[in-house]
Design a protein around this motif. Structure first.
Motif, PDB file in Angstrom:
ATOM      1  N   GLU A   1     -38.835  -0.960  81.937  1.00 22.43           N
ATOM      2  CA  GLU A   1     -39.525  -0.796  80.658  1.00 22.43           C
ATOM      3  C   GLU A   1     -39.977   0.662  80.477  1.00 22.43           C
ATOM      4  OE1 GLU A   1     -43.636  -2.320  78.698  1.00 22.43           O
ATOM      5  OE2 GLU A   1     -42.385  -3.859  79.667  1.00 22.43           O
ATOM      6  N   GLU A   2     -40.491   1.239  81.542  1.00 23.23           N
ATOM      7  CA  GLU A   2     -40.903   2.639  81.485  1.00 23.23           C
ATOM      8  C   GLU A   2     -39.691   3.541  81.262  1.00 23.23           C
ATOM      9  OE1 GLU A   2     -43.306   6.147  81.783  1.00 23.23           O
ATOM     10  OE2 GLU A   2     -43.670   4.075  81.195  1.00 23.23           O
ATOM     11  N   HIS A   3     -38.594   3.226  81.918  1.00 20.24           N
ATOM     12  CA  HIS A   3     -37.361   3.991  81.744  1.00 20.24           C
ATOM     13  C   HIS A   3     -36.900   3.946  80.288  1.00 20.24           C
ATOM     14  CE1 HIS A   3     -33.470   5.723  82.677  1.00 20.24           C
ATOM     15  NE2 HIS A   3     -32.910   4.729  82.013  1.00 20.24           N
ATOM     16  N   GLU A   4     -36.913   2.770  79.688  1.00 17.68           N
ATOM     17  CA  GLU A   4     -36.507   2.630  78.294  1.00 17.68           C
ATOM     18  C   GLU A   4     -37.458   3.369  77.363  1.00 17.68           C
ATOM     19  OE1 GLU A   4     -36.140  -1.541  77.621  1.00 17.68           O
ATOM     20  OE2 GLU A   4     -34.381  -1.725  78.909  1.00 17.68           O
ATOM     21  N   ARG A   5     -38.762   3.331  77.657  1.00 16.68           N
ATOM     22  CA  ARG A   5     -39.742   4.044  76.845  1.00 16.68           C
ATOM     23  C   ARG A   5     -39.470   5.543  76.889  1.00 16.68           C
ATOM     24  NH1 ARG A   5     -43.911   7.163  77.101  1.00 16.68           N
ATOM     25  NH2 ARG A   5     -43.953   7.241  79.352  1.00 16.68           N
ATOM     26  N   ARG A   6     -39.182   6.042  78.074  1.00 20.37           N
ATOM     27  CA  ARG A   6     -38.894   7.480  78.205  1.00 20.37           C
ATOM     28  C   ARG A   6     -37.603   7.861  77.489  1.00 20.37           C
ATOM     29  NH1 ARG A   6     -40.844   9.613  84.116  1.00 20.37           N
ATOM     30  NH2 ARG A   6     -42.896   8.649  84.072  1.00 20.37           N
ATOM     31  N   GLU A   7     -36.597   6.980  77.571  1.00 20.05           N
ATOM     32  CA  GLU A   7     -35.331   7.240  76.881  1.00 20.05           C
ATOM     33  C   GLU A   7     -35.546   7.316  75.375  1.00 20.05           C
ATOM     34  OE1 GLU A   7     -32.063   7.861  77.714  1.00 20.05           O
ATOM     35  OE2 GLU A   7     -32.900   8.229  79.699  1.00 20.05           O
ATOM     36  N   ARG A   8     -36.331   6.394  74.803  1.00 18.04           N
ATOM     37  CA  ARG A   8     -36.619   6.423  73.369  1.00 18.04           C
ATOM     38  C   ARG A   8     -37.358   7.702  73.003  1.00 18.04           C
ATOM     39  NH1 ARG A   8     -37.951   1.098  74.394  1.00 18.04           N
ATOM     40  NH2 ARG A   8     -40.172   1.599  74.369  1.00 18.04           N
ATOM     41  N   LYS A   9     -38.322   8.082  73.821  1.00 16.59           N
ATOM     42  CA  LYS A   9     -39.113   9.275  73.551  1.00 16.59           C
ATOM     43  C   LYS A   9     -38.236  10.526  73.588  1.00 16.59           C
ATOM     44  CE  LYS A   9     -42.994  11.929  75.279  1.00 16.59           C
ATOM     45  NZ  LYS A   9     -43.934  12.119  76.375  1.00 16.59           N
TER      46      LYS A   9
END
Length: 58
Positions: free
Chosen positions: A9-17
């Protein structure tokens, strides 16, 4: 979770950012006009002597 570790989830959040770009109206590039001058007339030895003087606090 340990320091430096993150879940998917953190990885996906960083990718979106990281994949989004915020462009605002004031992001225009500034044109710079002018010139740059430099003097390379001093010899290496003279520059080293000046550096030693500066280090010595003279």
């Amino acid at each position: 979770m340990s320091m430096g570790a993150y879940d998917e989830e953190e990885h996906e959040r960083r990718e979106r950012k990281n994949s989004s770009v915020d462009i605002s109206e004031d992001d225009d590039r500034t044109a710079y006009h002018g010139s740059v001058e430099y003097d390379s007339g001093n010899s290496t030895e003279a520059l080293l002597d000046q550096f030693e003087e500066i280090k010595a606090g003279k």
